[in-house]
Design an enzyme around this catalytic site. Structure first.
Site, mmCIF file in Angstrom:
data_model
loop_
_atom_site.group_PDB
_atom_site.id
_atom_site.type_symbol
_atom_site.label_atom_id
_atom_site.label_comp_id
_atom_site.label_asym_id
_atom_site.label_seq_id
_atom_site.Cartn_x
_atom_site.Cartn_y
_atom_site.Cartn_z
ATOM 1 N N ARG A 1 0.850 -1.190 0.000
ATOM 2 C CA ARG A 1 0.000 0.000 0.000
ATOM 3 C C ARG A 1 0.879 1.231 0.000
ATOM 4 O O ARG A 1 1.951 1.247 0.628
ATOM 5 C CB ARG A 1 -0.897 0.024 1.250
ATOM 6 C CG ARG A 1 -2.110 -0.872 1.145
ATOM 7 C CD ARG A 1 -3.132 -0.348 0.125
ATOM 8 N NE ARG A 1 -4.315 -1.183 0.075
ATOM 9 C CZ ARG A 1 -4.516 -2.202 -0.766
ATOM 10 N NH1 ARG A 1 -3.598 -2.520 -1.653
ATOM 11 N NH2 ARG A 1 -5.635 -2.884 -0.735
ATOM 12 N N HIS B 1 -0.931 0.923 -9.493
ATOM 13 C CA HIS B 1 -1.634 -0.021 -8.609
ATOM 14 C C HIS B 1 -2.197 -1.178 -9.439
ATOM 15 O O HIS B 1 -3.403 -1.445 -9.449
ATOM 16 C CB HIS B 1 -2.749 0.682 -7.823
ATOM 17 C CG HIS B 1 -3.199 -0.100 -6.622
ATOM 18 N ND1 HIS B 1 -3.509 0.488 -5.419
ATOM 19 C CD2 HIS B 1 -3.385 -1.430 -6.438
ATOM 20 C CE1 HIS B 1 -3.884 -0.438 -4.545
ATOM 21 N NE2 HIS B 1 -3.814 -1.623 -5.153
HETATM 22 P P1 NDP Z 1 -1.776 -11.388 4.547
HETATM 23 O O1 NDP Z 1 -2.683 -10.887 5.606
HETATM 24 O O2 NDP Z 1 -1.866 -12.816 4.136
HETATM 25 O O3 NDP Z 1 -0.260 -11.108 4.975
HETATM 26 C C1 NDP Z 1 0.137 -9.947 5.622
HETATM 27 C C2 NDP Z 1 1.530 -10.147 6.167
HETATM 28 O O4 NDP Z 1 1.984 -8.932 6.762
HETATM 29 C C3 NDP Z 1 1.593 -11.231 7.245
HETATM 30 O O5 NDP Z 1 2.797 -11.955 7.136
HETATM 31 C C4 NDP Z 1 1.597 -10.410 8.528
HETATM 32 O O6 NDP Z 1 2.227 -11.046 9.622
HETATM 33 C C5 NDP Z 1 2.421 -9.215 8.087
HETATM 34 N N1 NDP Z 1 2.212 -8.078 8.968
HETATM 35 C C6 NDP Z 1 1.058 -7.412 9.227
HETATM 36 N N2 NDP Z 1 1.268 -6.455 10.146
HETATM 37 C C7 NDP Z 1 2.577 -6.525 10.469
HETATM 38 C C8 NDP Z 1 3.406 -5.819 11.381
HETATM 39 N N3 NDP Z 1 2.925 -4.830 12.161
HETATM 40 N N4 NDP Z 1 4.695 -6.169 11.464
HETATM 41 C C9 NDP Z 1 5.178 -7.176 10.711
HETATM 42 N N5 NDP Z 1 4.471 -7.890 9.827
HETATM 43 C C10 NDP Z 1 3.174 -7.557 9.717
HETATM 44 O O7 NDP Z 1 -1.982 -10.421 3.296
HETATM 45 P P2 NDP Z 1 -1.713 -10.741 1.744
HETATM 46 O O8 NDP Z 1 -0.378 -11.345 1.619
HETATM 47 O O9 NDP Z 1 -2.874 -11.447 1.159
HETATM 48 O O10 NDP Z 1 -1.730 -9.257 1.159
HETATM 49 C C11 NDP Z 1 -0.811 -8.294 1.619
HETATM 50 C C12 NDP Z 1 -1.176 -6.904 1.112
HETATM 51 O O11 NDP Z 1 -0.893 -6.784 -0.278
HETATM 52 C C13 NDP Z 1 -2.660 -6.544 1.194
HETATM 53 O O12 NDP Z 1 -3.022 -6.152 2.492
HETATM 54 C C14 NDP Z 1 -2.744 -5.386 0.216
HETATM 55 O O13 NDP Z 1 -2.500 -4.172 0.871
HETATM 56 C C15 NDP Z 1 -1.612 -5.668 -0.769
HETATM 57 N N6 NDP Z 1 -2.107 -5.983 -2.114
HETATM 58 C C16 NDP Z 1 -1.729 -5.154 -3.159
HETATM 59 C C17 NDP Z 1 -2.120 -5.435 -4.444
HETATM 60 C C18 NDP Z 1 -1.667 -4.603 -5.585
HETATM 61 O O14 NDP Z 1 -2.172 -4.763 -6.696
HETATM 62 N N7 NDP Z 1 -0.699 -3.724 -5.400
HETATM 63 C C19 NDP Z 1 -2.988 -6.583 -4.734
HETATM 64 C C20 NDP Z 1 -3.294 -7.401 -3.593
HETATM 65 C C21 NDP Z 1 -2.869 -7.084 -2.327
HETATM 66 P P3 NDP Z 1 1.643 -12.418 10.232
HETATM 67 O O15 NDP Z 1 1.949 -13.477 9.184
HETATM 68 O O16 NDP Z 1 2.408 -12.604 11.455
HETATM 69 O O17 NDP Z 1 0.163 -12.205 10.421
HETATM 70 C C1 OXD Z 2 -5.963 -5.575 -3.161
HETATM 71 C C2 OXD Z 2 -5.538 -4.611 -4.178
HETATM 72 O O1 OXD Z 2 -5.906 -5.276 -1.968
HETATM 73 O O2 OXD Z 2 -5.864 -4.817 -5.370
HETATM 74 O O3 OXD Z 2 -6.360 -6.700 -3.551
HETATM 75 O O4 OXD Z 2 -4.854 -3.647 -3.866
#
Ligand code: NDP
Ligand code: OXD
Length: 316
Positions: free
Chosen positions: A231, A279
């Site tokens: 993000r 994005h």
């Molecule tokens: P998940 O919830 O599966 O994974 C999130 C990861 O971030 C987990 O490993 C989590 O830790 C870690 N995390 C969260 N908070 C913290 C913190 N404070 N400190 C350290 N680690 C942290 O999400 P996804 O992998 O499915 O997606 C990740 C992000 O990708 C989405 O939230 C979205 O913002 C972004 N995204 C962007 C897209 C784009 O087109 N650019 C498309 C799709 C998604 P833990 O494993 O311990 O819970």
């Molecule tokens: C998502 C994105 O969160 O597209 O899936 O950013």
């Protein structure tokens, strides 16, 4: 309830045309396209992307909220989200897109794509030293569904992979770190940082000058690189530009921005060591995602548990 006794959906989307979602969801359930449906007591589910703040709180019989994306910060930007389960996207199709984006950008930084494009612009024929993949450490910040999928793809290409998460994880072939205490050792061991964190109150602004300065500065690429597909508000863009200017950061690939669309006056557009995409790293494809969403609603109506429900306290 109608359409064979199935709960009704409010589809509330800003920022893109939801027509395809409307068509696919309507095949099985009645769908009301916002702005219609405000305060409608017969709405059971909301399917949303950046809904207008306050609208969900007006639905008296809302049972669950479905995010059109993997991220849910766009939902919680509204501080009146009712206390019902929030379901996010977890799908092979989305992981595949993200793996493609991450491997594309990692390979471009490793194989010096930016440098060679500049050389091409001035017709320079000059081969540069090329570190092999196994000399390059890619650090994945946010080792969740997408981060772990990207790690597998990068391992298959021969890269060394580090992962950082909130809680402890293990994956064969990956050096894993977690929590505040694991952050600096993770950064110190990283040449290409891939940010795949969710946006929460804790992660907002985490990619700042101090964090970038802790990346491995004497690695094989001649300086660290940053890839952010998580993000935009995770990053401080002024700090990225400062780090590029002061030699703490070699290059950046940014898919997400503090404000989207990226303003025409942003220096990121024209920086010759920054690669900008709109994005677009992993776009939610309704052709793949509407069916599982409908299946979740069916399961919920059979009193089965919803899956991929967000932890509201953690914010993701
Ligand atoms: P998940 O919830 O599966 O994974 C999130 C990861 O971030 C987990 O490993 C989590 O830790 C870690 N995390 C969260 N908070 C913290 C913190 N404070 N400190 C350290 N680690 C942290 O999400 P996804 O992998 O499915 O997606 C990740 C992000 O990708 C989405 O939230 C979205 O913002 C972004 N995204 C962007 C897209 C784009 O087109 N650019 C498309 C799709 C998604 P833990 O494993 O311990 O819970
Ligand atoms: C998502 C994105 O969160 O597209 O899936 O950013």
């Amino acid at each position: 309830m109608n359409k064979a006794g199935k709960g009704r959906i409010l589809l509330s989307v800003t920022g893109f045309n939801p027509q395809r979602w409307y068509e696919l969801l309507s095949k099985e359930r009645e769908v009301v396209l916002e702005p219609d449906g405000a305060k409608d007591p017969s709405i059971d589910y909301a399917v949303v992307w950046k809904q207008r703040p306050g609208i969900l709180a007006q639905l008296p019989n809302l049972k669950a909220i479905f995010s059109i994306g993997a991220g849910v910060d766009h939902i919680f930007a509204d501080n009146q989200v009712p206390d019902v389960p929030v379901v996010r996207v977890v799908a092979d199709n989305l992981s595949q897109y993200m793996c493609e984006y991450v491997t594309w950008r990692v390979l471009d930084h490793q194989r010096q794509g930016m440098l060679y494009r500049r050389q091409q612009g001035t017709k320079v024929w000059h081969e540069r030293p090329q570190p092999p993949a196994d000399a390059v450490n890619v650090g994945i910040m946010g080792f969740g569904q997408l981060g772990r999928a990207a790690a597998k793809a990068l391992l298959a290409l021969g890269f060394k992979v580090n992962g950082w998460s909130r809680t402890e994880h293990a994956m064969k072939g990956v050096s894993t770190f977690h929590g505040e205490g694991g952050l600096t050792p993770f950064l110190n061991a990283t040449d290409i940082l891939v940010v795949l964190l969710p946006l929460t109150p804790v992660t907002t602004g985490i990619v700042d000058f101090s964090l970038i300065s802790r990346l491995r500065q004497d690695g094989p690429l001649g300086g660290p690189c940053l890839i952010n597909a998580g993000r935009g508000k995770l990053q401080r863009e002024a700090d990225i530009l400062r780090a590029l200017g002061e030699g703490k950061l070699k290059e950046a690939s940014l898919d997400v921005f503090e404000a989207e669309p990226l303003a025409p006056e942003s220096p990121l557009w024209t920086h010759d060591r920054v690669f900008v995409t709109p994005h677009a790293a992993a776009t939610s494809d309704p052709a793949h995602l509407a069916r599982p969403m409908l299946a979740q609603m069916d399961a919920f109506e059979r009193s089965e548990k919803l899956t991929n429900v967000v932890d509201r306290a953690a914010g993701y």
